[in-house]
Design an enzyme around this catalytic site. Structure first.
Site, mmCIF file in Angstrom:
data_model
loop_
_atom_site.group_PDB
_atom_site.id
_atom_site.type_symbol
_atom_site.label_atom_id
_atom_site.label_comp_id
_atom_site.label_asym_id
_atom_site.label_seq_id
_atom_site.Cartn_x
_atom_site.Cartn_y
_atom_site.Cartn_z
ATOM 1 N N ASP A 174 0.849 -1.180 0.000
ATOM 2 C CA ASP A 174 0.000 0.000 0.000
ATOM 3 C C ASP A 174 0.895 1.244 0.000
ATOM 4 O O ASP A 174 1.887 1.294 0.729
ATOM 5 C CB ASP A 174 -0.869 -0.057 1.272
ATOM 6 C CG ASP A 174 -1.979 0.957 1.257
ATOM 7 O OD1 ASP A 174 -3.084 0.605 0.801
ATOM 8 O OD2 ASP A 174 -1.744 2.104 1.696
ATOM 9 N N ILE A 175 0.552 2.227 -0.827
ATOM 10 C CA ILE A 175 1.350 3.454 -0.883
ATOM 11 C C ILE A 175 1.069 4.278 0.388
ATOM 12 O O ILE A 175 -0.090 4.485 0.746
ATOM 13 C CB ILE A 175 1.024 4.285 -2.138
ATOM 14 C CG1 ILE A 175 1.317 3.456 -3.400
ATOM 15 C CG2 ILE A 175 1.817 5.591 -2.154
ATOM 16 C CD1 ILE A 175 0.942 4.145 -4.702
ATOM 17 N N ASN A 182 -2.741 12.688 -2.908
ATOM 18 C CA ASN A 182 -3.803 13.135 -3.813
ATOM 19 C C ASN A 182 -4.330 14.517 -3.423
ATOM 20 O O ASN A 182 -4.571 15.368 -4.280
ATOM 21 C CB ASN A 182 -4.969 12.135 -3.788
ATOM 22 C CG ASN A 182 -4.876 11.144 -4.935
ATOM 23 O OD1 ASN A 182 -4.283 11.437 -5.974
ATOM 24 N ND2 ASN A 182 -5.453 9.975 -4.754
ATOM 25 N N HIS A 187 -5.675 14.734 -8.285
ATOM 26 C CA HIS A 187 -5.835 13.369 -8.787
ATOM 27 C C HIS A 187 -5.008 13.036 -10.033
ATOM 28 O O HIS A 187 -4.511 11.907 -10.146
ATOM 29 C CB HIS A 187 -7.312 13.039 -8.999
ATOM 30 C CG HIS A 187 -8.005 12.751 -7.704
ATOM 31 N ND1 HIS A 187 -7.941 11.518 -7.099
ATOM 32 C CD2 HIS A 187 -8.726 13.540 -6.882
ATOM 33 C CE1 HIS A 187 -8.603 11.550 -5.966
ATOM 34 N NE2 HIS A 187 -9.100 12.775 -5.800
ATOM 35 N N ASP A 191 -2.794 9.770 -10.113
ATOM 36 C CA ASP A 191 -2.894 8.705 -11.120
ATOM 37 C C ASP A 191 -1.522 8.412 -11.719
ATOM 38 O O ASP A 191 -1.148 7.267 -11.958
ATOM 39 C CB ASP A 191 -3.865 9.106 -12.239
ATOM 40 C CG ASP A 191 -5.315 9.071 -11.760
ATOM 41 O OD1 ASP A 191 -5.551 8.615 -10.618
ATOM 42 O OD2 ASP A 191 -6.201 9.513 -12.526
ATOM 43 N N GLU A 218 -4.854 2.475 -3.815
ATOM 44 C CA GLU A 218 -3.384 2.509 -3.845
ATOM 45 C C GLU A 218 -2.800 1.187 -3.365
ATOM 46 O O GLU A 218 -1.695 1.127 -2.872
ATOM 47 C CB GLU A 218 -2.872 3.680 -2.998
ATOM 48 C CG GLU A 218 -3.146 3.584 -1.499
ATOM 49 C CD GLU A 218 -4.501 4.144 -1.072
ATOM 50 O OE1 GLU A 218 -5.450 4.108 -1.888
ATOM 51 O OE2 GLU A 218 -4.618 4.606 0.082
#
Ligand SMILES: [Mg+2]
Length: 307
Positions: A174-175, A182, A187, A191, A218
């Site tokens: 997971d980031i 974000n 966004h 992305d 994420e």
């Protein structure tokens, strides 16, 4: 002879004259493989994955319906369209052919032009189905396998590991503070970050059977068949380091100020009643632990039956 980029057709007939005839019709347009028996047809279909099988119904060693049933029963050959080729002409015979998964029926003696036209139609349909299938298993944003593809692969690898008593490892990643990323950058940048992470993970994943997927948001998963805990920990540390080394600015992520990931590691040699859901849960818990302990790190959990 194999012609690159032309579809391959496997023609099955116990009469050498018929095989020659079919070969002459098809060869200007396709790569043609031939089999004079049902047994050889099954072998070639499994090893070469032709784009279509032209299947005679009356074979000396078996019957074409039975060969078709066996093709349709295996994951490896299920999606290969089968056209029956036969002198049988009754309505009941034709219905039988469709019932067991044939896509068309050509009766002998056949017109070469009509045979080619029908084959072309089914080859085009198969190409469209294959493309749809591929798109349905890819994540639209990052173009790596999606959750659906991951679930399918996990199920397959889990049973494979169970059959062969070999370790299966799973990484869930997971980031760190991605919501803040974000919020800070918007966004479109978010992305872009997801795409770069996906690309990096994929570039580090070479072994056949290994799979990188985006689970959603994420979160990413990496499936590592035939990999024990030590191997999985090593791979996890390579992935973690590679993401940090991208040096993607993230001022809200202390202390590195770069984008980093937390990784949970789970490894098992599956033994009943352990299921893939258990492996997912244990790995998820390990990820939660990695987050709780401060992020940008790797955690594993020792659980019963998980080694
Ligand atoms: Mg025959």
């Amino acid at each position: 002879m194999h012609k690159p980029d032309t579809p391959t057709i496997l023609a099955v007939d116990d009469s050498p004259e018929n095989l020659d005839l079919i070969r002459n019709i098809l060869e200007p347009h396709y790569t043609v493989k031939v089999a004079p028996s049902g047994a050889l047809a099954l072998h070639i279909a499994r090893s070469y994955q032709p784009d279509m099988v032209l299947l005679d119904i009356m074979l000396h060693d078996s019957d074409g319906y039975d060969v078709c049933r066996q093709l349709k029963a295996s994951d490896k050959t299920r999606n290969i369209p089968v056209i029956f080729l036969t002198a049988k002409r009754s309505e009941a015979d034709e219905v039988q052919g469709f019932k067991i998964g044939g896509c068309d029926y050509i009766t002998k003696p056949f017109s070469p032009a009509i045979m080619l036209a029908r084959i072309k139609t089914h080859i085009q349909l198969k190409a469209k189905t294959d493309l749809l299938e591929k798109l349905a298993s890819l994540d639209g944003l990052t173009e790596i396998p999606n959750r659906r593809a991951f679930d399918t692969a996990l199920e397959r690898q889990f049973s494979q590991a169970q059959r062969t008593a070999t370790p299966l490892s799973l990484l869930i990643m997971d980031i760190d503070y991605f919501k803040q990323y974000n919020d800070h950058y918007g966004h479109p940048m978010g992305d872009d970050c997801l795409r770069r992470v996906a690309k990096t993970l994929q570039a580090l994943t070479h072994r056949p059977g290994d799979l990188v997927a985006r689970l959603g948001g994420e979160e990413f998963a990496i499936l590592l068949p035939n990999t024990d805990l030590a191997g999985a920990m090593l791979r996890a540390s390579q992935y973690r380091a590679a993401i940090e080394e991208l040096r993607i600015q993230h001022p809200l992520n202390e202390p590195t100020h770069f984008v980093t990931v937390s990784i949970g590691v789970g490894t098992t040699i599956p033994v009943a009643p352990l299921s893939q859901a258990d492996l997912l849960e244990v790995t998820d818990n390990a990820l939660y632990q990695a987050k709780k302990q401060g992020r940008n790190q790797i955690c594993r959990i020792n659980a019963p039956l998980i080694r």
